[in-house]
Write a protein that holds these residues in place. Sequence first.
Motif, short mmCIF file in Angstrom:
data_model
loop_
_atom_site.label_atom_id
_atom_site.label_comp_id
_atom_site.label_asym_id
_atom_site.label_seq_id
_atom_site.Cartn_x
_atom_site.Cartn_y
_atom_site.Cartn_z
N MET A 1 0.83 -1.20 0.00
CA MET A 1 0.00 0.00 0.00
C MET A 1 0.86 1.25 0.00
SD MET A 1 -3.13 -0.65 2.56
CE MET A 1 -4.49 -1.68 2.12
N ASN A 2 0.32 2.27 -0.59
CA ASN A 2 0.98 3.57 -0.63
C ASN A 2 0.60 4.33 0.64
OD1 ASN A 2 1.84 6.17 -1.13
ND2 ASN A 2 1.28 6.12 -3.28
N SER A 3 1.51 4.39 1.59
CA SER A 3 1.21 5.02 2.88
C SER A 3 0.95 6.52 2.76
CB SER A 3 2.34 4.76 3.87
OG SER A 3 3.56 5.22 3.35
N SER A 4 1.42 7.14 1.67
CA SER A 4 1.19 8.58 1.50
C SER A 4 -0.29 8.88 1.19
CB SER A 4 2.08 9.15 0.40
OG SER A 4 1.71 8.63 -0.86
N LEU A 5 -1.06 7.85 0.86
CA LEU A 5 -2.49 8.04 0.58
C LEU A 5 -3.38 7.86 1.81
CD1 LEU A 5 -2.76 6.18 -2.86
CD2 LEU A 5 -2.58 8.64 -2.45
N GLN A 6 -2.77 7.61 2.97
CA GLN A 6 -3.54 7.34 4.18
C GLN A 6 -4.45 8.51 4.56
OE1 GLN A 6 -3.64 4.35 5.54
NE2 GLN A 6 -5.12 5.00 7.04
N ASP A 7 -3.94 9.74 4.52
CA ASP A 7 -4.76 10.91 4.86
C ASP A 7 -5.91 11.07 3.86
OD1 ASP A 7 -3.24 11.50 7.09
OD2 ASP A 7 -1.93 12.89 6.01
N GLN A 8 -5.61 10.88 2.59
CA GLN A 8 -6.65 10.96 1.55
C GLN A 8 -7.71 9.88 1.77
OE1 GLN A 8 -4.99 10.65 -2.39
NE2 GLN A 8 -6.99 10.46 -3.36
N PHE A 9 -7.28 8.70 2.20
CA PHE A 9 -8.20 7.60 2.48
C PHE A 9 -9.13 7.94 3.64
CE2 PHE A 9 -8.99 3.46 4.66
CZ PHE A 9 -9.80 2.89 3.69
#
Length: 193
Positions: free
Chosen positions: A50-58
């Motif tokens: 998983m792309n951890s940089s997308l966590q906030d967007q998620f």
Amino acid sequence: MALVILIIISPALILLFALISFFIKGSPIFLSERVGHKEKPFLMLKFKTMNSSLQDQFRIQLEKDCDLAEHYARYGCLKNDPRVIRPWGAILRKYSIDELPQLVNVIIGNMLLVGPRPLPAAQLINLANSDVELRHKVTPGITGLWQVCGRSNLTLKQMGRLDSFYVKNRTVTLDFFIILKTIKAVLLSRGAF
């Protein structure tokens, strides 16, 4: 047994480690804090998919979409999770290859080959209290009844009931049955996403 498996598959793991390193920044291993035996937290190893940089967007997406948030709370995962790195992350997850580093967790002693699936503390609130109490009486496993009875197609509550059944009825024969069923489930990629 985990050490023997790890030694046998180590060339493939080294190759995967190198390939994942080529495609992502940072470590190809993801450390996920989970709750284990006697409620002791530990770091579970996985290949990073998983792309951890997308966590906030998620998180924002979950806040905006109540249906999506409800589904995530019920199942603990999404079929088309936007954080999964396509296509190789999805392939590793589909065939549970991302779980192979957990053999190290087995060797360390904070996991077994078979047992209840270790969950993050935040997901334990979705289980019945009696199920949480039972699962903490045993060491968690890489595979278990949840993985062979539906995996991600089952709700967290269903997972809790299956884990409780396992804890109350565990035997070497049941573990052997689960390992055989796991091989079939992984090869057919049933319920994995």
